[in-house]
Design a protein around this motif. Structure first.
Motif, PDB file in Angstrom:
ATOM      1  N   PHE A 198       0.846  -1.188   0.000  1.00 33.82           N
ATOM      2  CA  PHE A 198       0.000   0.000   0.000  1.00 33.82           C
ATOM      3  C   PHE A 198       0.882   1.238   0.000  1.00 33.82           C
ATOM      4  CE2 PHE A 198      -2.862  -3.219   1.750  1.00 33.82           C
ATOM      5  CZ  PHE A 198      -3.983  -3.006   0.967  1.00 33.82           C
ATOM      6  N   LYS A 199       0.578   2.163  -0.889  1.00 34.93           N
ATOM      7  CA  LYS A 199       1.401   3.362  -1.061  1.00 34.93           C
ATOM      8  C   LYS A 199       0.986   4.512  -0.144  1.00 34.93           C
ATOM      9  CE  LYS A 199       3.757   1.516  -4.389  1.00 34.93           C
ATOM     10  NZ  LYS A 199       5.066   1.011  -4.188  1.00 34.93           N
ATOM     11  N   GLY A 200      -0.153   4.408   0.447  1.00 35.08           N
ATOM     12  CA  GLY A 200      -0.591   5.481   1.335  1.00 35.08           C
ATOM     13  C   GLY A 200      -2.063   5.362   1.671  1.00 35.08           C
ATOM     14  N   LYS A 201      -2.563   6.440   2.229  1.00 36.61           N
ATOM     15  CA  LYS A 201      -3.937   6.498   2.708  1.00 36.61           C
ATOM     16  C   LYS A 201      -4.945   6.197   1.595  1.00 36.61           C
ATOM     17  CE  LYS A 201      -7.083  10.088   3.899  1.00 36.61           C
ATOM     18  NZ  LYS A 201      -7.237  11.492   4.148  1.00 36.61           N
ATOM     19  N   GLY A 202      -4.738   6.759   0.435  1.00 27.19           N
ATOM     20  CA  GLY A 202      -5.694   6.603  -0.667  1.00 27.19           C
ATOM     21  C   GLY A 202      -5.874   5.165  -1.106  1.00 27.19           C
ATOM     22  N   SER A 203      -4.771   4.427  -1.236  1.00 28.19           N
ATOM     23  CA  SER A 203      -4.893   3.033  -1.669  1.00 28.19           C
ATOM     24  C   SER A 203      -5.560   2.176  -0.585  1.00 28.19           C
ATOM     25  CB  SER A 203      -3.533   2.460  -2.070  1.00 28.19           C
ATOM     26  OG  SER A 203      -2.630   2.488  -0.990  1.00 28.19           O
ATOM     27  N   LEU A 204      -5.329   2.509   0.668  1.00 30.28           N
ATOM     28  CA  LEU A 204      -6.002   1.789   1.759  1.00 30.28           C
ATOM     29  C   LEU A 204      -7.497   2.086   1.771  1.00 30.28           C
ATOM     30  CD1 LEU A 204      -3.288   2.272   4.485  1.00 30.28           C
ATOM     31  CD2 LEU A 204      -4.207   0.053   3.769  1.00 30.28           C
ATOM     32  N   GLU A 205      -7.848   3.338   1.544  1.00 23.73           N
ATOM     33  CA  GLU A 205      -9.269   3.696   1.501  1.00 23.73           C
ATOM     34  C   GLU A 205      -9.970   3.033   0.318  1.00 23.73           C
ATOM     35  OE1 GLU A 205      -9.242   8.057   3.671  1.00 23.73           O
ATOM     36  OE2 GLU A 205      -8.921   7.969   1.512  1.00 23.73           O
ATOM     37  N   THR A 206      -9.284   2.959  -0.802  1.00 24.39           N
ATOM     38  CA  THR A 206      -9.859   2.294  -1.978  1.00 24.39           C
ATOM     39  C   THR A 206     -10.111   0.823  -1.682  1.00 24.39           C
ATOM     40  OG1 THR A 206      -8.778   3.833  -3.484  1.00 24.39           O
ATOM     41  CG2 THR A 206      -9.448   1.711  -4.407  1.00 24.39           C
ATOM     42  N   TRP A 207      -9.129   0.176  -1.083  1.00 25.08           N
ATOM     43  CA  TRP A 207      -9.291  -1.240  -0.758  1.00 25.08           C
ATOM     44  C   TRP A 207     -10.397  -1.439   0.271  1.00 25.08           C
ATOM     45  CZ3 TRP A 207      -7.252  -4.585   3.365  1.00 25.08           C
ATOM     46  CH2 TRP A 207      -7.447  -5.939   3.081  1.00 25.08           C
ATOM     47  N   ALA A 208     -10.472  -0.560   1.257  1.00 21.56           N
ATOM     48  CA  ALA A 208     -11.541  -0.642   2.260  1.00 21.56           C
ATOM     49  C   ALA A 208     -12.905  -0.524   1.578  1.00 21.56           C
ATOM     50  CB  ALA A 208     -11.377   0.441   3.316  1.00 21.56           C
ATOM     51  N   SER A 209     -12.987   0.380   0.623  1.00 18.02           N
ATOM     52  CA  SER A 209     -14.232   0.563  -0.119  1.00 18.02           C
ATOM     53  C   SER A 209     -14.597  -0.699  -0.913  1.00 18.02           C
ATOM     54  CB  SER A 209     -14.089   1.760  -1.049  1.00 18.02           C
ATOM     55  OG  SER A 209     -15.239   1.918  -1.828  1.00 18.02           O
ATOM     56  N   GLN A 210     -13.601  -1.342  -1.495  1.00 18.62           N
ATOM     57  CA  GLN A 210     -13.847  -2.589  -2.229  1.00 18.62           C
ATOM     58  C   GLN A 210     -14.327  -3.689  -1.282  1.00 18.62           C
ATOM     59  OE1 GLN A 210      -9.962  -3.008  -3.940  1.00 18.62           O
ATOM     60  NE2 GLN A 210     -10.552  -2.033  -5.872  1.00 18.62           N
ATOM     61  N   CYS A 211     -13.743  -3.759  -0.103  1.00 23.22           N
ATOM     62  CA  CYS A 211     -14.171  -4.760   0.889  1.00 23.22           C
ATOM     63  C   CYS A 211     -15.597  -4.489   1.355  1.00 23.22           C
ATOM     64  CB  CYS A 211     -13.220  -4.776   2.083  1.00 23.22           C
ATOM     65  SG  CYS A 211     -11.600  -5.452   1.706  1.00 23.22           S
ATOM     66  N   THR A 212     -15.935  -3.215   1.542  1.00 21.59           N
ATOM     67  CA  THR A 212     -17.293  -2.852   1.949  1.00 21.59           C
ATOM     68  C   THR A 212     -18.285  -3.213   0.855  1.00 21.59           C
ATOM     69  OG1 THR A 212     -16.487  -1.082   3.381  1.00 21.59           O
ATOM     70  CG2 THR A 212     -18.781  -0.934   2.656  1.00 21.59           C
ATOM     71  N   ALA A 213     -17.909  -2.953  -0.396  1.00 15.48           N
ATOM     72  CA  ALA A 213     -18.791  -3.310  -1.515  1.00 15.48           C
ATOM     73  C   ALA A 213     -18.996  -4.826  -1.569  1.00 15.48           C
ATOM     74  CB  ALA A 213     -18.211  -2.800  -2.830  1.00 15.48           C
ATOM     75  N   LEU A 214     -17.936  -5.579  -1.344  1.00 13.73           N
ATOM     76  CA  LEU A 214     -18.053  -7.031  -1.336  1.00 13.73           C
ATOM     77  C   LEU A 214     -18.947  -7.499  -0.193  1.00 13.73           C
ATOM     78  CD1 LEU A 214     -17.329  -9.773  -2.505  1.00 13.73           C
ATOM     79  CD2 LEU A 214     -15.221  -9.717  -1.160  1.00 13.73           C
ATOM     80  N   ARG A 215     -18.789  -6.891   0.963  1.00 12.54           N
ATOM     81  CA  ARG A 215     -19.661  -7.225   2.103  1.00 12.54           C
ATOM     82  C   ARG A 215     -21.126  -6.983   1.732  1.00 12.54           C
ATOM     83  NH1 ARG A 215     -20.259  -2.879   6.463  1.00 12.54           N
ATOM     84  NH2 ARG A 215     -21.462  -2.121   4.700  1.00 12.54           N
ATOM     85  N   ASP A 216     -21.391  -5.843   1.110  1.00 18.42           N
ATOM     86  CA  ASP A 216     -22.765  -5.515   0.726  1.00 18.42           C
ATOM     87  C   ASP A 216     -23.309  -6.486  -0.318  1.00 18.42           C
ATOM     88  OD1 ASP A 216     -22.602  -3.429   2.527  1.00 18.42           O
ATOM     89  OD2 ASP A 216     -22.295  -1.891   0.992  1.00 18.42           O
ATOM     90  N   GLU A 217     -22.454  -6.928  -1.235  1.00 18.75           N
ATOM     91  CA  GLU A 217     -22.875  -7.920  -2.228  1.00 18.75           C
ATOM     92  C   GLU A 217     -23.181  -9.260  -1.560  1.00 18.75           C
ATOM     93  OE1 GLU A 217     -19.968  -8.146  -5.364  1.00 18.75           O
ATOM     94  OE2 GLU A 217     -20.153  -6.017  -5.828  1.00 18.75           O
ATOM     95  N   LEU A 218     -22.397  -9.630  -0.555  1.00 19.51           N
ATOM     96  CA  LEU A 218     -22.671 -10.867   0.187  1.00 19.51           C
ATOM     97  C   LEU A 218     -23.997 -10.770   0.938  1.00 19.51           C
ATOM     98  CD1 LEU A 218     -19.108 -11.617   1.565  1.00 19.51           C
ATOM     99  CD2 LEU A 218     -20.454 -13.156   0.102  1.00 19.51           C
ATOM    100  N   ILE A 219     -24.267  -9.611   1.515  1.00 18.79           N
ATOM    101  CA  ILE A 219     -25.540  -9.402   2.213  1.00 18.79           C
ATOM    102  C   ILE A 219     -26.697  -9.528   1.226  1.00 18.79           C
ATOM    103  CG2 ILE A 219     -26.970  -7.693   3.414  1.00 18.79           C
ATOM    104  CD1 ILE A 219     -24.324  -6.721   4.768  1.00 18.79           C
ATOM    105  N   ASP A 220     -26.549  -8.924   0.045  1.00 23.34           N
ATOM    106  CA  ASP A 220     -27.590  -9.040  -0.986  1.00 23.34           C
ATOM    107  C   ASP A 220     -27.793 -10.497  -1.395  1.00 23.34           C
ATOM    108  OD1 ASP A 220     -28.033  -6.307  -1.003  1.00 23.34           O
ATOM    109  OD2 ASP A 220     -26.835  -5.946  -2.810  1.00 23.34           O
TER     110      ASP A 220
END
Length: 182
Positions: free
Chosen positions: A37-59
């Motif tokens: 991870f190069k910094g805050k932005g790449s971590l936030e992007t990955w966190a967002s991808q994990c949240t989207a995956l969580r939401d898809e699993l809930i759906d």
């Protein structure tokens, strides 16, 4: 996930197969963990991808598992599968009684032990419980990883601010805050 239904018996509950998960965004999830991870932005992007995956699993849980568990003949039972939304914004599958006064796996255990539960539903109820356990774990993990990634991003931002303050003085710290503000 489960063995084939008892000989000659048609399953009423169809567990999720690999194909149900293929449309989910796998690339941004665990593969994303093992990267520099190069910094805050790449971590936030990955966190967002994990949240989207969580939401898809809930759906997926709601549309494919809960929909089956709420249909006939399962909707005739005294204990039913339901969704429970937590204060953290995550939704899990839980067993509950009809008046909503009790919730938990003990209700499922009692349902299976109850002689009034049709024997033809025992294997299906077992398959539902296995699916519930695994989906809840997957939802929990993706939620936790997203939360941890966001906390890490905040720590990286704090470390960057301290570094900038030391290397460029207080003016650099102020300008870095205004650059990142929306």
């Amino acid at each position: 996930m489960t063995d084939a239904p008892s000989a000659g018996r048609t399953a009423r509950f169809v567990p999720l197969e690999q194909v149900a998960f293929q449309h989910l965004a796998h690339a941004g999830y665990l593969k994303g963990l093992l990267q520099p991870f190069k910094g805050k932005g790449s971590l936030e992007t990955w966190a967002s991808q994990c949240t989207a995956l969580r939401d898809e699993l809930i759906d997926l849980a709601q549309q494919r598992v809960l929909a089956q568990a709420r249909a006939y003949p399962f909707n005739r039972l005294d204990v039913q599968l339901a969704q429970q939304t937590t204060g953290a914004g995550t939704t899990f599958l839980r067993w509950r009684n009809l008046d909503r006064s009790s919730m938990g796996v003990a209700l499922w255990e009692a349902l299976l032990a109850n002689p009034a539960t049709p024997p033809s539903l025992i294997d299906d109820l077992y398959a539902i419980e296995l699916q519930r356990i695994v989906l809840n774990m997957q939802i929990s993990l993706t939620h936790s990883i997203a939360r941890q990634a966001m906390e890490c991003a905040a720590k990286v931002a704090q470390a960057e601010a301290i570094h900038l303050r030391r290397t460029h003085g207080p003016a650099a710290f102020t300008s870095s805050i205004t650059k990142e503000s929306p």
